[in-house]
Scaffold this motif. Structure first.
Motif, PDB file in Angstrom:
ATOM      1  N   VAL A 176       0.861  -1.175   0.000  1.00  0.00           N
ATOM      2  CA  VAL A 176       0.000   0.000   0.000  1.00  0.00           C
ATOM      3  C   VAL A 176       0.899   1.228   0.000  1.00  0.00           C
ATOM      4  CG1 VAL A 176      -1.798   1.272   1.220  1.00  0.00           C
ATOM      5  CG2 VAL A 176      -1.818  -1.229   1.234  1.00  0.00           C
ATOM      6  N   SER A 177       0.734   2.062  -0.997  1.00  0.00           N
ATOM      7  CA  SER A 177       1.577   3.239  -1.148  1.00  0.00           C
ATOM      8  C   SER A 177       1.198   4.321  -0.133  1.00  0.00           C
ATOM      9  CB  SER A 177       1.440   3.795  -2.570  1.00  0.00           C
ATOM     10  OG  SER A 177       2.237   4.944  -2.738  1.00  0.00           O
ATOM     11  N   GLY A 178       2.152   5.212   0.146  1.00  0.00           N
ATOM     12  CA  GLY A 178       1.899   6.303   1.097  1.00  0.00           C
ATOM     13  C   GLY A 178       1.522   7.608   0.439  1.00  0.00           C
ATOM     14  N   HIS A 179       1.114   7.557  -0.817  1.00  0.00           N
ATOM     15  CA  HIS A 179       0.879   8.787  -1.568  1.00  0.00           C
ATOM     16  C   HIS A 179      -0.212   9.670  -0.982  1.00  0.00           C
ATOM     17  CE1 HIS A 179      -1.749   5.671  -3.034  1.00  0.00           C
ATOM     18  NE2 HIS A 179      -2.399   6.457  -3.864  1.00  0.00           N
ATOM     19  N   LEU A 180      -1.281   9.081  -0.455  1.00  0.00           N
ATOM     20  CA  LEU A 180      -2.396   9.888   0.049  1.00  0.00           C
ATOM     21  C   LEU A 180      -2.003  10.646   1.310  1.00  0.00           C
ATOM     22  CD1 LEU A 180      -5.436   7.509  -0.560  1.00  0.00           C
ATOM     23  CD2 LEU A 180      -4.729   9.497  -1.891  1.00  0.00           C
ATOM     24  N   ASP A 181      -1.417   9.956   2.281  1.00  0.00           N
ATOM     25  CA  ASP A 181      -0.986  10.623   3.511  1.00  0.00           C
ATOM     26  C   ASP A 181       0.097  11.652   3.225  1.00  0.00           C
ATOM     27  OD1 ASP A 181      -2.760   9.262   5.090  1.00  0.00           O
ATOM     28  OD2 ASP A 181      -1.295   7.896   5.974  1.00  0.00           O
ATOM     29  N   TYR A 241      -9.690   9.470  -5.887  1.00  0.00           N
ATOM     30  CA  TYR A 241      -9.229  10.693  -5.230  1.00  0.00           C
ATOM     31  C   TYR A 241      -8.597  11.592  -6.303  1.00  0.00           C
ATOM     32  CZ  TYR A 241      -5.325   7.407  -5.308  1.00  0.00           C
ATOM     33  OH  TYR A 241      -4.416   6.462  -5.705  1.00  0.00           O
ATOM     34  N   ASP A 242      -8.324  12.816  -5.923  1.00  0.00           N
ATOM     35  CA  ASP A 242      -7.805  13.799  -6.879  1.00  0.00           C
ATOM     36  C   ASP A 242      -6.351  13.516  -7.238  1.00  0.00           C
ATOM     37  OD1 ASP A 242     -10.209  15.153  -6.923  1.00  0.00           O
ATOM     38  OD2 ASP A 242      -9.616  16.568  -5.346  1.00  0.00           O
ATOM     39  N   ILE A 243      -6.069  13.551  -8.539  1.00  0.00           N
ATOM     40  CA  ILE A 243      -4.702  13.390  -9.029  1.00  0.00           C
ATOM     41  C   ILE A 243      -4.489  14.343 -10.201  1.00  0.00           C
ATOM     42  CG2 ILE A 243      -4.605  10.946  -8.407  1.00  0.00           C
ATOM     43  CD1 ILE A 243      -4.888  10.369 -11.498  1.00  0.00           C
ATOM     44  N   TYR A 244      -3.246  14.452 -10.618  1.00  0.00           N
ATOM     45  CA  TYR A 244      -2.952  15.050 -11.914  1.00  0.00           C
ATOM     46  C   TYR A 244      -2.670  13.906 -12.868  1.00  0.00           C
ATOM     47  CZ  TYR A 244      -0.994  17.767 -15.682  1.00  0.00           C
ATOM     48  OH  TYR A 244      -0.775  18.324 -16.923  1.00  0.00           O
ATOM     49  N   SER A 245      -3.486  13.775 -13.896  1.00  0.00           N
ATOM     50  CA  SER A 245      -3.330  12.707 -14.875  1.00  0.00           C
ATOM     51  C   SER A 245      -2.494  13.221 -16.039  1.00  0.00           C
ATOM     52  CB  SER A 245      -4.708  12.236 -15.363  1.00  0.00           C
ATOM     53  OG  SER A 245      -4.578  11.176 -16.277  1.00  0.00           O
ATOM     54  N   ALA A 246      -1.233  12.804 -16.063  1.00  0.00           N
ATOM     55  CA  ALA A 246      -0.309  13.300 -17.084  1.00  0.00           C
ATOM     56  C   ALA A 246      -0.537  12.586 -18.411  1.00  0.00           C
ATOM     57  CB  ALA A 246       1.129  13.106 -16.630  1.00  0.00           C
ATOM     58  N   MET A 305      -6.654  -2.471  -4.875  1.00  0.00           N
ATOM     59  CA  MET A 305      -7.909  -1.757  -4.663  1.00  0.00           C
ATOM     60  C   MET A 305      -7.758  -0.664  -3.614  1.00  0.00           C
ATOM     61  SD  MET A 305      -9.998  -2.751  -6.861  1.00  0.00           S
ATOM     62  CE  MET A 305     -11.390  -1.844  -6.191  1.00  0.00           C
ATOM     63  N   MET A 306      -6.954  -0.913  -2.576  1.00  0.00           N
ATOM     64  CA  MET A 306      -6.706   0.128  -1.571  1.00  0.00           C
ATOM     65  C   MET A 306      -5.961   1.300  -2.194  1.00  0.00           C
ATOM     66  SD  MET A 306      -5.690  -2.151   1.795  1.00  0.00           S
ATOM     67  CE  MET A 306      -5.487  -0.738   2.885  1.00  0.00           C
ATOM     68  N   ASN A 307      -4.983   0.998  -3.031  1.00  0.00           N
ATOM     69  CA  ASN A 307      -4.234   2.066  -3.676  1.00  0.00           C
ATOM     70  C   ASN A 307      -5.089   2.868  -4.641  1.00  0.00           C
ATOM     71  OD1 ASN A 307      -1.577   1.878  -2.563  1.00  0.00           O
ATOM     72  ND2 ASN A 307      -1.285  -0.028  -3.673  1.00  0.00           N
ATOM     73  N   LYS A 308      -6.067   2.221  -5.218  1.00  0.00           N
ATOM     74  CA  LYS A 308      -6.954   2.896  -6.166  1.00  0.00           C
ATOM     75  C   LYS A 308      -8.099   3.627  -5.473  1.00  0.00           C
ATOM     76  CE  LYS A 308      -9.467   2.127 -10.495  1.00  0.00           C
ATOM     77  NZ  LYS A 308      -9.845   1.134 -11.539  1.00  0.00           N
ATOM     78  N   GLY A 309      -8.621   3.017  -4.397  1.00  0.00           N
ATOM     79  CA  GLY A 309      -9.817   3.560  -3.768  1.00  0.00           C
ATOM     80  C   GLY A 309      -9.587   4.388  -2.522  1.00  0.00           C
ATOM     81  N   GLY A 310      -8.389   4.300  -1.925  1.00  0.00           N
ATOM     82  CA  GLY A 310      -8.109   5.036  -0.696  1.00  0.00           C
ATOM     83  C   GLY A 310      -8.087   4.112   0.511  1.00  0.00           C
ATOM     84  N   TYR A 311      -7.625   4.643   1.643  1.00  0.00           N
ATOM     85  CA  TYR A 311      -7.421   3.806   2.817  1.00  0.00           C
ATOM     86  C   TYR A 311      -7.375   4.675   4.064  1.00  0.00           C
ATOM     87  CZ  TYR A 311      -2.777   5.376   1.346  1.00  0.00           C
ATOM     88  OH  TYR A 311      -1.716   6.125   0.911  1.00  0.00           O
ATOM     89  N   GLU A 312      -7.404   4.012   5.223  1.00  0.00           N
ATOM     90  CA  GLU A 312      -7.307   4.699   6.511  1.00  0.00           C
ATOM     91  C   GLU A 312      -5.917   5.322   6.665  1.00  0.00           C
ATOM     92  OE1 GLU A 312      -8.015   3.635  11.273  1.00  0.00           O
ATOM     93  OE2 GLU A 312      -7.752   2.022   9.797  1.00  0.00           O
ATOM     94  N   SER A 313      -5.857   6.492   7.257  1.00  0.00           N
ATOM     95  CA  SER A 313      -4.577   7.145   7.483  1.00  0.00           C
ATOM     96  C   SER A 313      -3.671   6.263   8.337  1.00  0.00           C
ATOM     97  CB  SER A 313      -4.788   8.488   8.189  1.00  0.00           C
ATOM     98  OG  SER A 313      -3.558   9.034   8.601  1.00  0.00           O
ATOM     99  N   PHE A 314      -2.390   6.235   7.990  1.00  0.00           N
ATOM    100  CA  PHE A 314      -1.446   5.398   8.727  1.00  0.00           C
ATOM    101  C   PHE A 314      -1.353   5.812  10.194  1.00  0.00           C
ATOM    102  CE2 PHE A 314       2.946   4.767  10.257  1.00  0.00           C
ATOM    103  CZ  PHE A 314       2.922   3.368  10.334  1.00  0.00           C
ATOM    104  N   SER A 315      -1.513   7.093  10.483  1.00  0.00           N
ATOM    105  CA  SER A 315      -1.453   7.532  11.885  1.00  0.00           C
ATOM    106  C   SER A 315      -2.576   6.910  12.704  1.00  0.00           C
ATOM    107  CB  SER A 315      -1.529   9.059  11.961  1.00  0.00           C
ATOM    108  OG  SER A 315      -2.744   9.544  11.411  1.00  0.00           O
ATOM    109  N   GLU A 316      -3.742   6.734  12.098  1.00  0.00           N
ATOM    110  CA  GLU A 316      -4.855   6.082  12.783  1.00  0.00           C
ATOM    111  C   GLU A 316      -4.568   4.601  13.001  1.00  0.00           C
ATOM    112  OE1 GLU A 316      -7.639   7.433  14.051  1.00  0.00           O
ATOM    113  OE2 GLU A 316      -6.744   9.372  13.560  1.00  0.00           O
ATOM    114  N   VAL A 317      -3.993   3.962  11.998  1.00  0.00           N
ATOM    115  CA  VAL A 317      -3.621   2.548  12.137  1.00  0.00           C
ATOM    116  C   VAL A 317      -2.649   2.362  13.295  1.00  0.00           C
ATOM    117  CG1 VAL A 317      -2.486   0.596  11.007  1.00  0.00           C
ATOM    118  CG2 VAL A 317      -4.008   2.098   9.690  1.00  0.00           C
TER     119      VAL A 317
END
Length: 483
Positions: free
Chosen positions: A60-65, A84-89, A239-251
């Motif tokens: 699971v990537s850390g890109h969102l946090d 989620y919002d991205i820049y699609s190059a 699917m988590m990387n595509k759809g989003g996930y709980e913040s690592f700080s909460e985990v």
């Protein structure tokens, strides 16, 4: 310009930090953001972009946090449509970073949204490519992870990969540095090099998939041959990387909390939590909580968790080496196991001192095992290595029982029989023994040192099978037989 590879051995994964004139890019970051934030604070650079090469399946990537913490823009190449919002190059689009540039090259094949990032230095010269899972050292990304029933096959993806490599990557100069997302040990390819970066020219000479005279049909055939089933957690991580996930700080807040033996036991019962013991394997064999599962933190921890714990939302309680509890929670979260509920404060000593029941698994030396074999005391030997390892060399009396597929095959065993388990070193076999023990198998013996130690005993060499050559067809048949 500064380029730094941040390599994580447990996942055989490379993230990258690129900096120029006070601006930075991070490519394919891991779940925990603190190391990246510390680096940015240390250098004083501003994080401008977070590049994602594709929707990763093995972590699971850390890109969102990281984006939330820094305000940086998440960048994917074409065809990525996350929640989620991205820049699609666009393919070929150039993004500026300080005095250098990054060109986005759409390289579908491993997945359809896979992209490679070409770094040009301040003079405009091609310097390096960050290939994600498109190109590894010695291999290419497997094309079977993003197949869709009735839409796209692994052969379709392999064809796209052939085109991507020939049209986008192979035309680049030989002195361009290749920085892949993975090295040896990753399940994202078949035969990855232990080296973690190298020159493109060397790959053109040595990588089977980049042979200049290779036809499209030959490429598809070779790249799709010998693919073992992907670990079951891969699709869930993607699917988590595509759809989003709980913040690592909460985990971390609910996973890294100490529990008394009383609280630990109560939560285990009320939440039907799995007790995961991550200590040294010899300590686990000597004493552990009944029905707990062993996966040692000092082995290939996260990939084995992902392969063996089927429910990614499974509530988990942790028994960890003292002082490494946060590390365990972190490494579980890297592969999407976020439902950690705490750890046993004081470890097994506190558990035993409270008067609670403990269990053990018989753990013998290779010499003692050899003695029992010669005395005809051993009837069932389970070799928990992979089919290819087993075929290369094994005891004639052993049965291949790969740890990877234990959830498919344990029902074939007889709970009234005694089984001796071995692997390459004793780590995988003890994991298997713990799983079988938790499922009601009482007569289990683990062989310390595994096959490496057994070979050094005085067992007659006639007891060994040592084929000199294995065809891919033999390996494929062996995999099919145990899956």
């Amino acid at each position: 310009m500064k380029v730094e590879q941040i390599y994580t051995g447990c996942l055989a994964q490379g993230a990258y930090y690129i900096e120029s004139a006070g601006e930075a890019i991070i490519i394919d970051p891991l779940r925990e953001t603190k190391p990246y934030l510390d680096k940015l604070e240390e250098t004083g650079a501003k994080l401008k972009y977070i590049f994602e090469s594709h929707f990763h399946a093995d972590f699971v990537s850390g890109h969102l946090d990281l984006a939330k913490a820094t305000g940086a823009t998440i960048v994917y190449g074409p065809m990525a449509e996350p929640a989620y919002d991205i820049y699609s190059a666009k393919d070929g689009e150039v993004l500026k970073l300080g005095d250098v540039t990054m060109t986005v090259l759409h390289t579908p094949g491993h997945t359809m949204e896979s992209s490679t990032f070409l770094l040009k230095d301040a003079s405009g010269k091609d310097y390096a490519i960050f290939t994600g899972d498109t190109l590894f050292l010695g291999d290419v990304g497997r094309p079977d992870l993003a197949i869709k029933q009735g839409e796209v096959t692994k052969e379709d993806l392999a064809g796209h990969l052939f085109d991507s490599l020939r049209e986008k990557i192979m035309p680049l100069a030989d002195d361009v540095i290749v920085y892949p997302a993975h090295g040896a040990g990753s399940a994202c390819g078949k035969n990855l090099s232990k080296e973690t970066f190298g020159l493109l020219g060397d790959q053109k000479k040595l990588n089977y998939a980049l042979r200049a005279d290779m036809t499209r049909e030959e490429f598809i055939r070779e790249v799709t041959a010998g693919l073992t089933p992907a670990p079951q957690y891969f699709a869930k991580n993607a699917m988590m990387n595509k759809g989003g996930y709980e913040s690592f700080s909460e985990v971390l807040s609910h996973g890294d909390r100490p529990l008394t033996p009383e609280a630990f036991e109560a939560i285990a019962e009320s939440e039907e939590a799995l007790v995961l013991d991550t200590r040294d394997r010899y300590e686990f064999a000597k004493m552990h909580i009944p029905n707990s599962i062993f996966i040692g933190i000092d082995g290939q921890f996260a990939p084995w968790v992902g392969a063996l714990i089927i429910d990614i939302k499974q509530p988990i309680l942790i028994v960890a080496p003292e002082g490494r509890e946060e590390e365990v929670v972190t490494r579980l979260a890297r592969v999407g196991y976020d439902n950690t509920l705490g750890f046993l404060d004081g470890g097994l000593k506190a558990w035993a001192d409270s008067g609670r029941e403990t269990d053990r698994i018989e753990d013998i030396t290779a010499e003692e095992f050899a003695g029992r074999v010669k005395n005809e005391e051993v009837n069932h030997i389970l070799d928990t290595r992979t089919p290819s390892e087993f075929l290369s060399e094994h005891l004639l009396a052993a049965e291949n029982f790969p740890l990877d597929y234990i959830n498919n095959n344990f029902a074939k065993l007889d709970r009234d029989e005694t089984y001796y388990l071995q692997c390459g070193s004793g780590y995988r076999s003890l994991i298997a023994a713990s799983i079988l023990r938790a499922r009601g198998f009482s007569h289990l013996v683990n062989v310390q040192g595994g096959w490496g130690a057994v070979k050094e005993t005085d067992l007659p060499k006639s007891d060994f099978l040592c084929p000199t050559k294995m065809s891919q067809e033999i390996i494929d048949a062996a995999v099919e037989a145990v899956v």
